[in-house]
Design a protein around this motif. Structure first.
Motif, PDB file in Angstrom:
ATOM      1  N   ARG A  13       0.842  -1.197   0.000  1.00  0.00           N
ATOM      2  CA  ARG A  13       0.000   0.000   0.000  1.00  0.00           C
ATOM      3  C   ARG A  13       0.875   1.244   0.000  1.00  0.00           C
ATOM      4  N   ILE A  14       0.504   2.191  -0.845  1.00  0.00           N
ATOM      5  CA  ILE A  14       1.207   3.471  -0.887  1.00  0.00           C
ATOM      6  C   ILE A  14       0.189   4.601  -0.946  1.00  0.00           C
ATOM      7  N   PHE A  15       0.420   5.634  -0.152  1.00  0.00           N
ATOM      8  CA  PHE A  15      -0.353   6.863  -0.215  1.00  0.00           C
ATOM      9  C   PHE A  15       0.379   7.849  -1.123  1.00  0.00           C
ATOM     10  N   VAL A  16      -0.375   8.581  -1.910  1.00  0.00           N
ATOM     11  CA  VAL A  16       0.156   9.681  -2.714  1.00  0.00           C
ATOM     12  C   VAL A  16      -0.574  10.946  -2.305  1.00  0.00           C
ATOM     13  N   ALA A  17       0.176  11.961  -1.899  1.00  0.00           N
ATOM     14  CA  ALA A  17      -0.409  13.252  -1.526  1.00  0.00           C
ATOM     15  C   ALA A  17      -0.074  14.269  -2.592  1.00  0.00           C
ATOM     16  N   GLY A  18      -1.102  14.981  -3.092  1.00  0.00           N
ATOM     17  CA  GLY A  18      -0.865  15.917  -4.176  1.00  0.00           C
ATOM     18  C   GLY A  18      -1.747  17.144  -4.094  1.00  0.00           C
ATOM     19  N   ALA A  19      -1.996  17.755  -5.271  1.00  0.00           N
ATOM     20  CA  ALA A  19      -2.736  19.017  -5.320  1.00  0.00           C
ATOM     21  C   ALA A  19      -3.619  19.077  -6.555  1.00  0.00           C
ATOM     22  N   ILE A  20      -4.366  18.014  -6.809  1.00  0.00           N
ATOM     23  CA  ILE A  20      -5.273  17.994  -7.955  1.00  0.00           C
ATOM     24  C   ILE A  20      -6.425  18.978  -7.755  1.00  0.00           C
ATOM     25  N   ALA A  21      -7.037  18.953  -6.594  1.00  0.00           N
ATOM     26  CA  ALA A  21      -8.184  19.822  -6.328  1.00  0.00           C
ATOM     27  C   ALA A  21      -7.786  21.280  -6.151  1.00  0.00           C
ATOM     28  N   GLU A  47      -1.531  -1.072  -3.992  1.00  0.00           N
ATOM     29  CA  GLU A  47      -2.833  -0.483  -3.699  1.00  0.00           C
ATOM     30  C   GLU A  47      -2.563   0.972  -3.343  1.00  0.00           C
ATOM     31  N   VAL A  48      -3.051   1.885  -4.168  1.00  0.00           N
ATOM     32  CA  VAL A  48      -2.681   3.289  -4.050  1.00  0.00           C
ATOM     33  C   VAL A  48      -3.868   4.100  -3.534  1.00  0.00           C
ATOM     34  N   PHE A  49      -3.598   4.944  -2.541  1.00  0.00           N
ATOM     35  CA  PHE A  49      -4.597   5.861  -1.991  1.00  0.00           C
ATOM     36  C   PHE A  49      -4.127   7.287  -2.247  1.00  0.00           C
ATOM     37  N   TYR A  50      -5.014   8.101  -2.825  1.00  0.00           N
ATOM     38  CA  TYR A  50      -4.689   9.503  -3.072  1.00  0.00           C
ATOM     39  C   TYR A  50      -5.319  10.371  -1.984  1.00  0.00           C
ATOM     40  N   VAL A  51      -4.525  11.285  -1.404  1.00  0.00           N
ATOM     41  CA  VAL A  51      -5.020  12.172  -0.355  1.00  0.00           C
ATOM     42  C   VAL A  51      -4.610  13.606  -0.668  1.00  0.00           C
ATOM     43  N   GLU A  52      -5.480  14.532  -0.270  1.00  0.00           N
ATOM     44  CA  GLU A  52      -5.197  15.952  -0.509  1.00  0.00           C
ATOM     45  C   GLU A  52      -5.929  16.799   0.514  1.00  0.00           C
ATOM     46  N   GLU A  53      -5.220  17.791   1.004  1.00  0.00           N
ATOM     47  CA  GLU A  53      -5.810  18.760   1.926  1.00  0.00           C
ATOM     48  C   GLU A  53      -5.739  20.136   1.294  1.00  0.00           C
ATOM     49  N   LEU A  54      -6.900  20.737   1.055  1.00  0.00           N
ATOM     50  CA  LEU A  54      -6.938  22.071   0.474  1.00  0.00           C
ATOM     51  C   LEU A  54      -6.548  23.107   1.520  1.00  0.00           C
ATOM     52  N   VAL A  81     -12.386  13.548 -11.644  1.00  0.00           N
ATOM     53  CA  VAL A  81     -11.095  12.914 -11.933  1.00  0.00           C
ATOM     54  C   VAL A  81     -11.005  11.548 -11.254  1.00  0.00           C
ATOM     55  N   MET A  82     -11.420  11.467 -10.005  1.00  0.00           N
ATOM     56  CA  MET A  82     -11.383  10.204  -9.277  1.00  0.00           C
ATOM     57  C   MET A  82     -12.210   9.140  -9.984  1.00  0.00           C
ATOM     58  N   GLN A  83     -13.395   9.520 -10.445  1.00  0.00           N
ATOM     59  CA  GLN A  83     -14.258   8.570 -11.146  1.00  0.00           C
ATOM     60  C   GLN A  83     -13.640   8.156 -12.480  1.00  0.00           C
ATOM     61  N   GLU A  84     -13.152   9.129 -13.231  1.00  0.00           N
ATOM     62  CA  GLU A  84     -12.616   8.856 -14.566  1.00  0.00           C
ATOM     63  C   GLU A  84     -11.437   7.895 -14.522  1.00  0.00           C
ATOM     64  N   PHE A  85     -10.592   8.026 -13.514  1.00  0.00           N
ATOM     65  CA  PHE A  85      -9.372   7.223 -13.460  1.00  0.00           C
ATOM     66  C   PHE A  85      -9.455   6.076 -12.452  1.00  0.00           C
ATOM     67  N   GLY A  86     -10.647   5.837 -11.929  1.00  0.00           N
ATOM     68  CA  GLY A  86     -10.899   4.626 -11.175  1.00  0.00           C
ATOM     69  C   GLY A  86     -10.302   4.553  -9.796  1.00  0.00           C
ATOM     70  N   PHE A  87     -10.216   5.696  -9.095  1.00  0.00           N
ATOM     71  CA  PHE A  87      -9.752   5.598  -7.709  1.00  0.00           C
ATOM     72  C   PHE A  87     -10.668   6.358  -6.739  1.00  0.00           C
ATOM     73  N   ALA A  88     -11.962   6.434  -7.100  1.00  0.00           N
ATOM     74  CA  ALA A  88     -12.918   7.110  -6.223  1.00  0.00           C
ATOM     75  C   ALA A  88     -13.036   6.428  -4.864  1.00  0.00           C
ATOM     76  N   ASP A  89     -12.835   5.106  -4.834  1.00  0.00           N
ATOM     77  CA  ASP A  89     -12.910   4.385  -3.563  1.00  0.00           C
ATOM     78  C   ASP A  89     -11.550   4.266  -2.889  1.00  0.00           C
ATOM     79  N   HIS A  90     -10.560   4.989  -3.425  1.00  0.00           N
ATOM     80  CA  HIS A  90      -9.215   4.976  -2.849  1.00  0.00           C
ATOM     81  C   HIS A  90      -8.662   6.400  -2.740  1.00  0.00           C
ATOM     82  N   ALA A  91      -9.520   7.326  -2.375  1.00  0.00           N
ATOM     83  CA  ALA A  91      -9.075   8.716  -2.294  1.00  0.00           C
ATOM     84  C   ALA A  91      -9.907   9.481  -1.294  1.00  0.00           C
ATOM     85  N   GLY A  92      -9.312  10.539  -0.776  1.00  0.00           N
ATOM     86  CA  GLY A  92     -10.020  11.436   0.112  1.00  0.00           C
ATOM     87  C   GLY A  92      -9.426  12.829   0.018  1.00  0.00           C
ATOM     88  N   ILE A  93     -10.295  13.849  -0.138  1.00  0.00           N
ATOM     89  CA  ILE A  93      -9.880  15.236  -0.244  1.00  0.00           C
ATOM     90  C   ILE A  93     -10.714  16.035   0.737  1.00  0.00           C
TER      91      ILE A  93
END
Length: 394
Positions: A13-21, A47-54, A81-93
């Motif tokens: 498992r890996i978390f990725v933190a970014g700035a998409i939103a 198994e990748v989880f995307y996280v972002e804090e505005l 974006v989450m829906q299009e690229f298939g990680f809506a159930d593996h992300a939180g913003i």
């Protein structure tokens, strides 16, 4: 199952933190900069989880008016974006003011999952939340704005969130070497190239007639280090302002620029075509279409990348190469690590820029093939990310 570079897929498992939103308006290119890590690590079997804090006051509508997160364009865009690229159930913003008002997985759920993660890839140090950072076994910082990141921290006392990470990487290939004068903040910086998921960029479409790029005219204010100013792209574009008059093909800028910017009429008078990123780069798909429909890329770099000799190389330019579109890019020192002259050409002044474009046009098919090969050899996400994780001890 094997990756495109012939390596065995991994598990974990890996978390990725970014700035998409954080940059949704005309932000298709910004989105891809983070997506490459999410999709690339998923390709490797994680198994990748995307996280972002505005950040505070970071939520707005389509007209840049401040609004609550729940009704913001930020929230709608990132969900698409989450829906299009298939990680809506593996992300939180979520908004910094209240992490319990996010979209996707709840902050509480992600905090719990983080305790089982092998690593978090903290892109530009965007994630500050201790509940997320404390969980993964390894914390990996990736600097996407070399020179500015270090000067803000060392010279201006801005907290760039450098502490608390076991490994630090930068897309500034020269940072920490004698030829790069920017501070290191007493950190050992490992150079890394921007990863590109090659399958996402391959195309059989014929190239267009125009060399393009996607850019921000000013971005943020210049910074100073040891008597030298580090500025933005506007300074460098003005150094090659007259290029369209002698270039062998049309030049176009998909440019974020204020409509009352005094340099805008100068650009148009000099022959630069100007298009709006709110149309041409509004979504990841639009951005990809724009690159694939181009003849190639012509671009300058931020003034700070040049004067700092940082070795910065753009994830955008890497996408042009992956699409088989030659790239003519202003030199930052990257040619010390990347082959130039075929597919990728560098320049330092107006005359060299014009000569490079003429060289590409003289043997276009050869340069297009070299661009694709260079992308496979140097930017393939499988290779880049495996190397990064190995260096980080994951």
């Amino acid at each position: 199952m094997s990756s495109s570079s012939g390596s065995t897929k991994r598990c974990g498992r890996i978390f990725v933190a970014g700035a998409i939103a954080a940059h949704p308006i005309g932000g298709g290119g910004n989105t891809w900069a983070f997506l490459q890590y999410v999709l690339g690590l998923r390709r490797l079997g994680f198994e990748v989880f995307y996280v972002e804090e505005l950040p505070p006051q970071g939520c707005f509508d389509e007209k840049w008016r401040r609004v609550p997160f729940a009704s913001s364009y930020n929230a709608r865009y990132v969900q698409q974006v989450m829906q299009e690229f298939g990680f809506a159930d593996h992300a939180g913003i979520w908004p910094a003011e209240n992490p319990n008002e996010g979209v996707g997985l709840s902050f509480r759920t992600l905090s719990a999952i983080a305790r089982t993660a092998d690593a978090i890839v903290n892109l530009s140090g965007r994630m500050h939340r201790a509940e997320i950072l404390a969980g993964p076994a390894k914390r990996i910082y990736i600097d996407l704005d070399p020179g500015f990141t270090q000067i803000w921290q060392e010279g201006y006392g801005v907290n760039m969130n450098l502490q608390g990470h076991e490994s630090h990487f930068t897309v500034g290939l020269c940072v920490g070497t004698p030829q790069c004068p920017v501070p290191t903040c007493s950190i050992r910086w490992h150079p890394t190239l921007p990863p590109v998921v090659l399958d996402a960029w391959a195309t059989n479409l014929p190239p267009g007639s125009t060399y393009t790029t996607v850019a921000d005219w000013r971005g943020y204010s210049p910074v100073q280090w040891q008597g030298t100013w580090y500025g933005q792209k506007s300074e460098e574009f003005l150094r090659v302002l007259s290029l369209p008059r002698s270039a062998p093909a049309a030049l176009e800028l998909c440019l974020a620029i204020h409509p009352e910017e005094p340099d805008l009429p100068r650009l148009r008078e000099a022959g630069w075509r100007i298009v709006d990123p709110r149309q041409c780069a509004a979504t990841p798909a639009a951005y990809r279409d724009y690159i694939q429909s181009s003849r190639g890329e012509f671009t300058v770099v931020k003034n700070g990348y040049r004067v700092g000799h940082t070795g910065w190389f753009s994830d955008r330019s890497a996408c042009y190469l992956a699409a088989g579109r030659p790239a003519v890019v202003q030199e930052t020192g990257f040619s010390s690590a990347l082959p130039t002259g075929s597919g990728l050409l560098s320049f330092v002044n107006l005359e060299e820029a014009c000569q490079a474009l003429r060289m590409v046009e003289a043997r276009y098919e050869q340069h297009a093939a070299s661009a694709r090969e260079l992308a496979r050899e140097y930017f393939d996400s499988d290779r880049v990310l495996q190397r990064l994780l190995q260096t980080a001890g994951v």
